[in-house]
Motif scaffolding. Structure first.
Motif, PDB file in Angstrom:
ATOM      1  N   SER A 133      -2.117   0.857   3.000  1.00  0.00           N
ATOM      2  CA  SER A 133      -0.832   0.210   3.261  1.00  0.00           C
ATOM      3  C   SER A 133       0.193   1.052   2.519  1.00  0.00           C
ATOM      4  N   PRO A 134       1.464   0.977   2.895  1.00  0.00           N
ATOM      5  CA  PRO A 134       2.464   1.788   2.186  1.00  0.00           C
ATOM      6  C   PRO A 134       2.935   1.124   0.897  1.00  0.00           C
ATOM      7  N   GLN A 135       2.084   0.338   0.271  1.00  0.00           N
ATOM      8  CA  GLN A 135       2.460  -0.485  -0.867  1.00  0.00           C
ATOM      9  C   GLN A 135       3.334   0.226  -1.899  1.00  0.00           C
ATOM     10  N   LEU A 136       2.826   1.327  -2.451  1.00  0.00           N
ATOM     11  CA  LEU A 136       3.575   1.951  -3.544  1.00  0.00           C
ATOM     12  C   LEU A 136       4.842   2.615  -3.036  1.00  0.00           C
ATOM     13  N   PHE A 137       4.812   3.150  -1.825  1.00  0.00           N
ATOM     14  CA  PHE A 137       6.018   3.782  -1.283  1.00  0.00           C
ATOM     15  C   PHE A 137       7.137   2.757  -1.104  1.00  0.00           C
ATOM     16  N   LYS A 138       6.766   1.564  -0.629  1.00  0.00           N
ATOM     17  CA  LYS A 138       7.844   0.595  -0.432  1.00  0.00           C
ATOM     18  C   LYS A 138       8.397   0.132  -1.771  1.00  0.00           C
ATOM     19  N   GLN A 139       7.553   0.080  -2.780  1.00  0.00           N
ATOM     20  CA  GLN A 139       8.071  -0.253  -4.113  1.00  0.00           C
ATOM     21  C   GLN A 139       8.994   0.849  -4.616  1.00  0.00           C
ATOM     22  N   MET A 140       8.633   2.112  -4.333  1.00  0.00           N
ATOM     23  CA  MET A 140       9.503   3.231  -4.712  1.00  0.00           C
ATOM     24  C   MET A 140      10.872   3.097  -4.035  1.00  0.00           C
ATOM     25  N   LEU A 141      10.852   2.662  -2.773  1.00  0.00           N
ATOM     26  CA  LEU A 141      12.112   2.516  -2.033  1.00  0.00           C
ATOM     27  C   LEU A 141      12.994   1.438  -2.669  1.00  0.00           C
ATOM     28  N   MET A 142      12.357   0.436  -3.279  1.00  0.00           N
ATOM     29  CA  MET A 142      13.148  -0.583  -3.977  1.00  0.00           C
ATOM     30  C   MET A 142      13.768   0.020  -5.237  1.00  0.00           C
ATOM     31  N   VAL A 143      12.981   0.826  -5.957  1.00  0.00           N
ATOM     32  CA  VAL A 143      13.521   1.514  -7.139  1.00  0.00           C
ATOM     33  C   VAL A 143      14.668   2.424  -6.715  1.00  0.00           C
ATOM     34  N   SER A 144      14.558   3.004  -5.512  1.00  0.00           N
ATOM     35  CA  SER A 144      15.616   3.877  -4.982  1.00  0.00           C
ATOM     36  C   SER A 144      16.891   3.124  -4.660  1.00  0.00           C
ATOM     37  N   GLY A 145      16.800   1.823  -4.606  1.00  0.00           N
ATOM     38  CA  GLY A 145      17.984   1.039  -4.273  1.00  0.00           C
ATOM     39  C   GLY A 145      18.215   0.857  -2.781  1.00  0.00           C
ATOM     40  N   LEU A 146      17.211   1.133  -1.950  1.00  0.00           N
ATOM     41  CA  LEU A 146      17.395   0.894  -0.510  1.00  0.00           C
ATOM     42  C   LEU A 146      17.438  -0.597  -0.193  1.00  0.00           C
ATOM     43  N   ASP A 147      17.034  -1.405  -1.188  1.00  0.00           N
ATOM     44  CA  ASP A 147      17.285  -2.847  -1.174  1.00  0.00           C
ATOM     45  C   ASP A 147      16.399  -3.652  -0.225  1.00  0.00           C
ATOM     46  N   ARG A 148      16.434  -3.315   1.051  1.00  0.00           N
ATOM     47  CA  ARG A 148      15.597  -4.060   2.006  1.00  0.00           C
ATOM     48  C   ARG A 148      14.966  -3.067   2.966  1.00  0.00           C
ATOM     49  N   TYR A 149      13.641  -3.064   2.987  1.00  0.00           N
ATOM     50  CA  TYR A 149      12.899  -2.097   3.794  1.00  0.00           C
ATOM     51  C   TYR A 149      11.941  -2.819   4.722  1.00  0.00           C
ATOM     52  N   PHE A 150      11.735  -2.259   5.898  1.00  0.00           N
ATOM     53  CA  PHE A 150      10.586  -2.686   6.700  1.00  0.00           C
ATOM     54  C   PHE A 150      10.074  -1.500   7.501  1.00  0.00           C
ATOM     55  N   GLN A 151       8.851  -1.652   7.996  1.00  0.00           N
ATOM     56  CA  GLN A 151       8.252  -0.615   8.806  1.00  0.00           C
ATOM     57  C   GLN A 151       7.138  -1.264   9.623  1.00  0.00           C
ATOM     58  N   ILE A 152       7.075  -0.910  10.901  1.00  0.00           N
ATOM     59  CA  ILE A 152       5.919  -1.315  11.707  1.00  0.00           C
ATOM     60  C   ILE A 152       5.002  -0.111  11.698  1.00  0.00           C
ATOM     61  N   VAL A 153       3.919  -0.219  10.953  1.00  0.00           N
ATOM     62  CA  VAL A 153       3.231   0.990  10.487  1.00  0.00           C
ATOM     63  C   VAL A 153       1.713   0.884  10.596  1.00  0.00           C
ATOM     64  N   LYS A 154       1.110   2.021  10.969  1.00  0.00           N
ATOM     65  CA  LYS A 154      -0.358   2.092  11.006  1.00  0.00           C
ATOM     66  C   LYS A 154      -0.920   2.158   9.594  1.00  0.00           C
ATOM     67  N   CYS A 155      -1.991   1.416   9.367  1.00  0.00           N
ATOM     68  CA  CYS A 155      -2.699   1.456   8.103  1.00  0.00           C
ATOM     69  C   CYS A 155      -4.173   1.704   8.385  1.00  0.00           C
ATOM     70  N   PHE A 156      -4.873   2.230   7.394  1.00  0.00           N
ATOM     71  CA  PHE A 156      -6.248   2.689   7.623  1.00  0.00           C
ATOM     72  C   PHE A 156      -7.163   2.175   6.529  1.00  0.00           C
ATOM     73  N   ARG A 157      -8.284   1.610   6.901  1.00  0.00           N
ATOM     74  CA  ARG A 157      -9.276   1.182   5.917  1.00  0.00           C
ATOM     75  C   ARG A 157     -10.663   1.508   6.442  1.00  0.00           C
ATOM     76  N   ASP A 158     -11.396   2.263   5.653  1.00  0.00           N
ATOM     77  CA  ASP A 158     -12.722   2.702   6.096  1.00  0.00           C
ATOM     78  C   ASP A 158     -13.773   1.668   5.702  1.00  0.00           C
ATOM     79  N   GLU A 159     -13.678   0.514   6.307  1.00  0.00           N
ATOM     80  CA  GLU A 159     -14.636  -0.558   6.026  1.00  0.00           C
ATOM     81  C   GLU A 159     -15.240  -1.017   7.344  1.00  0.00           C
ATOM     82  N   ASP A 160     -16.283  -1.842   7.254  1.00  0.00           N
ATOM     83  CA  ASP A 160     -16.958  -2.271   8.477  1.00  0.00           C
ATOM     84  C   ASP A 160     -16.064  -3.161   9.335  1.00  0.00           C
ATOM     85  N   LEU A 161     -16.288  -3.089  10.649  1.00  0.00           N
ATOM     86  CA  LEU A 161     -15.410  -3.765  11.592  1.00  0.00           C
ATOM     87  C   LEU A 161     -15.859  -5.190  11.908  1.00  0.00           C
ATOM     88  N   ARG A 162     -14.928  -5.967  12.397  1.00  0.00           N
ATOM     89  CA  ARG A 162     -15.181  -7.330  12.869  1.00  0.00           C
ATOM     90  C   ARG A 162     -14.334  -7.559  14.110  1.00  0.00           C
TER      91      ARG A 162
END
Length: 607
Positions: free
Chosen positions: A218-247
């Motif tokens: 997830s872009p967890q740390l990047f979005k926190q960085m954007l808050m430190v940057s003062g962008l104030d409100r961020y969103f993204q519809i974004v692909k995330c990847f996890r190498d775990e078993d499927l369901r």
RNA sequence: GGAGCCGUAGUUAAGUUGGUUAUAACGCCGGCCUGUCACGCCGGAGGCCGAGGGUUCGAGUCCCUUCGGCUCCGCCA
């Protein structure tokens, strides 16, 4: 005896023509009686051909729907003659006139059922092999085949409809968030592996042999960085990847609606998120969700439902009976960490066979058995275990459960995580068996006050339940150091119909608190610096209080569509072994590629 | 890593206790057919029973191995 039949070959008519300057005037779902007499031009795929020798009908299909086309020998004999060669899934362009269907010939099942297109001219734009399965909603081809020919599967209206809805939902989210001043910012896909949490997908580096990028969980740390940057409100519809078993509801790559806000508390994040979900439901499926979503603490959810994402479309609750059996003569119960009961009104109708099936079912969760009591019509108890209970225990059970004639009580006793998991799953099973779940209903629920940490017996340490950047609740600082298991987090999940569709938290925004958190997790300063140095730095330079939430877009769409699997709302999903049956990914690569990356395989496997 | 279900014409399925030439429906190919809409009627073609090994006079059927699909447990901050 038998007459020689002259057989024909229609290949002479199967000549593919260029599109030229032909231009569509309508889709296959929008011509109605209002267009009577107009000249139209439609294009699409041939769903069915009904060749009467004289008249030939075809149903022309595109993304939007179906239109009936008629080839008439009187109207245009050349066009009609060539139409004998049309087969399923041929791509054609039809120029013709909109005509009212004769009385009694209208098809009420089609939007376009009042009319048909009489062909003036037509072009064969492409032929098609006979598809491996029929391109229609009632097609019952196996999912294996459908995934291999996903491009054909997606032609089926029921599936195409899901992607039309998905687009609508994504646009609705963008409109809503844009309206509130959120900026859509893209974050890197080639990033750094984060050791906490799910297994990373790794990408080898050609320019730095031996080093690897990780695809973001997830872009967890990047979005926190954007808050430190003062962008104030961020969103993204974004692909995330996890190498775990499927369901059925988990794919290795999936899409999140990722949101972060500055200068907010949890109420403001939850309020914003709730309104977003209401907006999406209103704008896509015209459904009004409650003006205020119900809330439940984690502790209450575990107590009443045995899980942290209860399906509250139906009302069965678990009841705890541990105290009743403290010091009981029934040793199995007396020594149990937790005893819980699921009372099923009118459940006594369950057969022995069904109860045996449920017994097997709860074994999946580690249960060693499923005890039960049926309350007969005369109030008498029928049960394999009651003979071990004292009079007093029976009386207390009656009082606790308020069980009535016709009910059944299911018992789980043992380790608390097994008891909860088994009964939570059984509750759903029972809900289905007794048709207690209203499938047309949507039941959103906030689950709050999660524990901050949980003990991981394998690693013999506490790990973050949400993630290591989640803020503890006010006044829980001491717990964090002294009774880590009791510390609560400023975290919240949005549950819908028993699925976790969103989760977020207020983040830690001071270096001091972040240090305490790492300490509680057994991460020393050196390790923290190596893994999260940039976060520690950023927090030192005036990080604003901030928090956010991320939604699983695929799950949300799955629920909106009423789909049973997340695969039905992902265009090109992967199988349970994380392969793509269409492209055959993953696959071997050339030795040259491997050499450039500085990678040698243990066993030779090359493309 | 583990458990369960499944794999037979193009597709979906049936196939008894191991026993002649492996069924059916839909689809496909051809013929007839001017009001169908899952058109109708007639005829025809189509199979390495997922793969490999074993038991047996004989295997779609029994045993072992293996590959693939689905559901679930573990896992998924």
């Amino acid at each position: 005896m038998s007459e020689q039949i002259e057989e024909r070959d229609y290949d002479e008519y199967r000549v593919i023509e260029p599109l030229g300057d032909w231009k569509r005037t309508h889709s296959c779902n929008e011509i109605t009686a209002a267009n009577m007499g107009e000249k139209v031009l439609i294009m699409g795929w041939v769903q069915f051909r009904r060749d009467h020798g004289g008249l030939i009908f075809i149903d022309l299909r595109d993304r939007e729907g179906l239109t009936q086309v008629v080839f008439s020998p009187e109207h245009n004999s050349e066009a009609h003659e060539r139409a004998h060669a049309i087969r399923s899934e041929y791509v054609v362009a039809i120029k013709g006139e909109v005509r009212e269907r004769p009385d009694g010939m209208r098809n009420p099942n089609l939007t376009t059922g009042e009319i048909e297109i009489v062909v003036d001219e037509w072009k064969l734009l492409n032929t098609s092999d006979t598809p491996p399965f029929a391109i229609e909603d009632r097609s019952d081809a196996s999912e294996m085949l459908r995934l291999k020919y996903r491009f054909l599967d997606l032609r089926r209206p029921s599936l195409a409809k899901n992607f039309i809805l998905r687009n609508k939902a994504a646009q609705s989210v963008r409109r809503y968030l844009d309206g509130l001043g959120f900026l859509e910012v893209e974050t890197p896909v080639l990033t750094k592996s984060t050791p906490e949490g799910a297994r990373d997908f790794l990408v080898p580096s050609r320019m730095n042999n031996g080093d690897f990028y990780a695809l973001p969980q997830s872009p967890q740390l990047f979005k926190q960085m954007l808050m430190v940057s003062g962008l104030d409100r961020y969103f993204q519809i974004v692909k995330c990847f996890r190498d775990e078993d499927l369901r059925a509801d988990r794919q290795p790559e999936f899409t999140q609606i990722d949101i972060e806000m500055s200068f907010v508390n949890e109420e403001q994040v939850m309020g914003m998120a709730e309104e977003m979900v209401r907006t999406v439901f209103r704008e896509t499926i015209e459904t009004a969700l409650p003006a205020e979503f119900p809330r439940m603490t984690y502790a209450d959810a575990m107590r009443d439902y045995g899980c942290d994402k209860p399906d509250v479309r139906f009302d069965l609750k678990l009841q705890e009976a541990t105290q009743i059996f403290k010091g009981s003569g029934f040793k199995v119960f007396a020594s149990s960490e937790l005893i819980k009961i699921l009372r099923v009104p009118n459940g006594a109708e369950l057969s022995r066979k069904e109860i045996d099936e449920y017994t097997k079912f709860v074994e999946i969760y580690g249960s060693k058995g499923l005890a039960w009591i049926k309350v007969k019509e005369d109030g008498e108890w029928q049960s394999p275990i009651v003979k071990f209970f004292s009079e007093e225990e029976c009386a207390k059970l009656r009082e606790l459960t308020n069980c009535q004639p016709g009910d059944i009580l299911f018992f789980q006793a043992g380790a608390s995580d097994i008891v909860n998991a088994a009964l939570a799953a059984l509750r759903i099973k029972i809900g289905e068996r007794f048709e207690l779940i209203d499938e047309s209903k949507f039941a959103p629920l906030w689950v709050t006050d999660f524990p901050l940490l949980e003990y991981n017996p394998d690693e013999k340490r506490y790990v973050a339940r949400h993630h290591p950047f989640t803020s503890p609740q006010e006044g829980q600082i001491d717990e964090l150091a002294e009774k880590p298991a009791d510390a609560l987090a400023r975290a919240y999940d949005l549950v819908m119909n028993g699925y976790e569709v969103g989760g977020g938290s207020i983040r830690i925004h001071t270096p001091e608190m972040q240090k305490k958190m790492f300490a509680a997790l057994g991460i020393d300063e050196e390790e923290a610096r190596a893994k999260f140095g940039f976060l520690m730095d950023a927090l030192k330079f005036g990080a604003p209080p901030h928090g956010g939430i991320a939604f699983g877009l695929d799950r949300l769409i799955m629920i909106l569509c009423g789909a049973k699997s997340i695969r039905d709302v992902i265009a090109f999903p992967k199988t349970q072994k994380a392969t793509c049956l269409m492209t055959e990914a993953p696959a071997g690569v050339s030795s040259t590629q491997l050499r450039e990356l500085g990678i040698r395989l243990r066993e030779k496997k090359e493309a």
